[in-house]
Design an enzyme around this catalytic site. Structure first.
Site, PDB file in Angstrom:
ATOM      1  N   SER A  76       0.678  -1.178  -0.058  1.00  0.00           N
ATOM      2  CA  SER A  76      -0.035   0.101  -0.128  1.00  0.00           C
ATOM      3  C   SER A  76       0.839   1.295  -0.112  1.00  0.00           C
ATOM      4  O   SER A  76       0.430   2.335   0.416  1.00  0.00           O
ATOM      5  CB  SER A  76      -0.945  -0.025   1.216  1.00  0.00           C
ATOM      6  N   ASP A  79      13.183  -4.496   9.110  1.00  0.00           N
ATOM      7  CA  ASP A  79      11.708  -3.790   8.727  1.00  0.00           C
ATOM      8  C   ASP A  79      11.369  -2.878   9.624  1.00  0.00           C
ATOM      9  O   ASP A  79      11.051  -3.108  10.845  1.00  0.00           O
ATOM     10  CB  ASP A  79      10.691  -5.012   8.463  1.00  0.00           C
ATOM     11  N   SER A 124       2.675  -7.191   2.657  1.00  0.00           N
ATOM     12  CA  SER A 124       2.230  -6.112   3.496  1.00  0.00           C
ATOM     13  C   SER A 124       0.599  -5.863   3.473  1.00  0.00           C
ATOM     14  O   SER A 124       0.334  -6.919   4.156  1.00  0.00           O
ATOM     15  CB  SER A 124       3.147  -4.503   3.169  1.00  0.00           C
ATOM     16  N   PHE A 125       0.257  -4.751   3.118  1.00  0.00           N
ATOM     17  CA  PHE A 125      -1.245  -4.928   3.042  1.00  0.00           C
ATOM     18  C   PHE A 125      -1.716  -5.719   2.267  1.00  0.00           C
ATOM     19  O   PHE A 125      -2.785  -6.232   2.764  1.00  0.00           O
ATOM     20  CB  PHE A 125      -1.413  -3.333   2.270  1.00  0.00           C
ATOM     21  N   HIS A 141      11.585  -3.754   4.350  1.00  0.00           N
ATOM     22  CA  HIS A 141      10.343  -3.987   3.873  1.00  0.00           C
ATOM     23  C   HIS A 141      10.165  -4.344   2.556  1.00  0.00           C
ATOM     24  O   HIS A 141       9.254  -4.912   2.134  1.00  0.00           O
ATOM     25  CB  HIS A 141       9.410  -2.821   4.159  1.00  0.00           C
TER      26      HIS A 141
END
Length: 287
Positions: A47, A237, A116-117, A265
């Protein structure tokens, strides 16, 4: 459904590798990449501001496509997918868009890789529609409750400027070589395309801890997952804490965790070759 005029044009396709094919998903003109042959793999992007499937997975798509059919969509609200004027951006809308895409493509079951998202959406898809998921890969995944990190607050609170984008690239990457001025300019330009920032600000308003809560999947549902699951995280991260992946490892019965040192990340970018080999080997076990 009224829509804003954000669908790809012929001129766009000449300019940007981020634009792939277009398919109607519940009335939304959806930009997606469909590359390779073999068992289907769905890649769900993160995102970050100005993100698209191609920006997120540009080093992954060609490698996985050597052995699989790779499907990488721009989730509604992101990239070059149409942004309906009357949509409410939340986990249910994003899940419905993903399921609608699979239906539109006639895909009954896919392996899923979520970043992630996108990891939260992958978990939601796997827990709500387990029959649609073959195997699961979660990288730096959202989907559990955790305290909002300063890094994630900066990502979701992004205000467009080249210096701000340059700062975020350093938040994402452990190695500053992956946060170049050229990439900062490129991603800044993506973040100021018409309608992009308005949608982005609507998705992640403060208090942003509430969005983490809203995107969390119940732990009992995660613990009931029957799927073989590969969990991947960068040790350094600054956006999503490593503790979330450790908790996922505890919860998911058939799971394994791989942690990359000297990595932020962006595992799929900072350690692209090792990431691709790891995912390819994991997906090959299903054959």
């Amino acid at each position: 459904m009224p829509t804003s005029d954000t669908s790809p044009t012929e001129g766009d396709q000449d300019r940007s590798p981020e634009i792939g094919r277009t398919i109607d998903v519940g009335g939304i003109a959806t930009n997606y990449h469909d590359v390779g042959d073999g068992a289907p793999v769905l890649l769900i992007h993160g995102s970050g501001p100005g993100v698209s499937a191609w920006a997120n997975w540009r080093l992954t798509i060609p490698e996985l496509a050597k052995q699989h059919r790779v499907i990488a969509p721009d989730i509604v609200g992101f990239g070059y997918t149409e942004r309906p004027d009357d949509i409410r951006y939340d986990a249910e809308a994003w899940l419905a868009h993903l399921v609608g895409l699979l239906d539109a493509l006639g895909l009954a079951k896919v392996a899923v890789v979520g970043n992630s998202f996108g990891g939260s959406l992958a978990l939601r898809l796997a827990t709500r529609h387990p029959e649609r998921v073959e195997r699961l890969v979660l990288m730096g995944s959202v989907g559990l409750l955790f305290p909002l990190t300063p890094g994630l607050d900066e990502v979701w609170g992004y205000e467009p400027s080249v210096p701000n984008m340059r700062h975020l690239l350093n938040v994402f990457a452990y190695d500053p070589r992956f946060a170049s001025d050229e990439l900062a300019e490129l991603r800044y330009r993506a973040s100021i395309r018409p309608g992009v920032q308005n949608a982005y600000a609507e998705m992640f308003p403060p208090p942003r801890q509430d969005k983490i809560t809203a995107m969390a999947v119940p732990e009992a549902a995660i613990a009931a997952l029957p799927h073989e699951t590969l969990i991947i995280h960068g040790r350094d991260d600054r956006v999503i804490p490593l503790a979330t992946s450790l908790r996922l490892l505890d919860l998911i019965p058939h799971s394994q965790l791989h942690v990359f040192a000297r990595c932020g990340h962006w595992v799929q970018i900072e350690h692209a070759n090792r990431f691709n080999a790891l995912v390819n080997a994991f997906l090959a076990e299903a054959r």
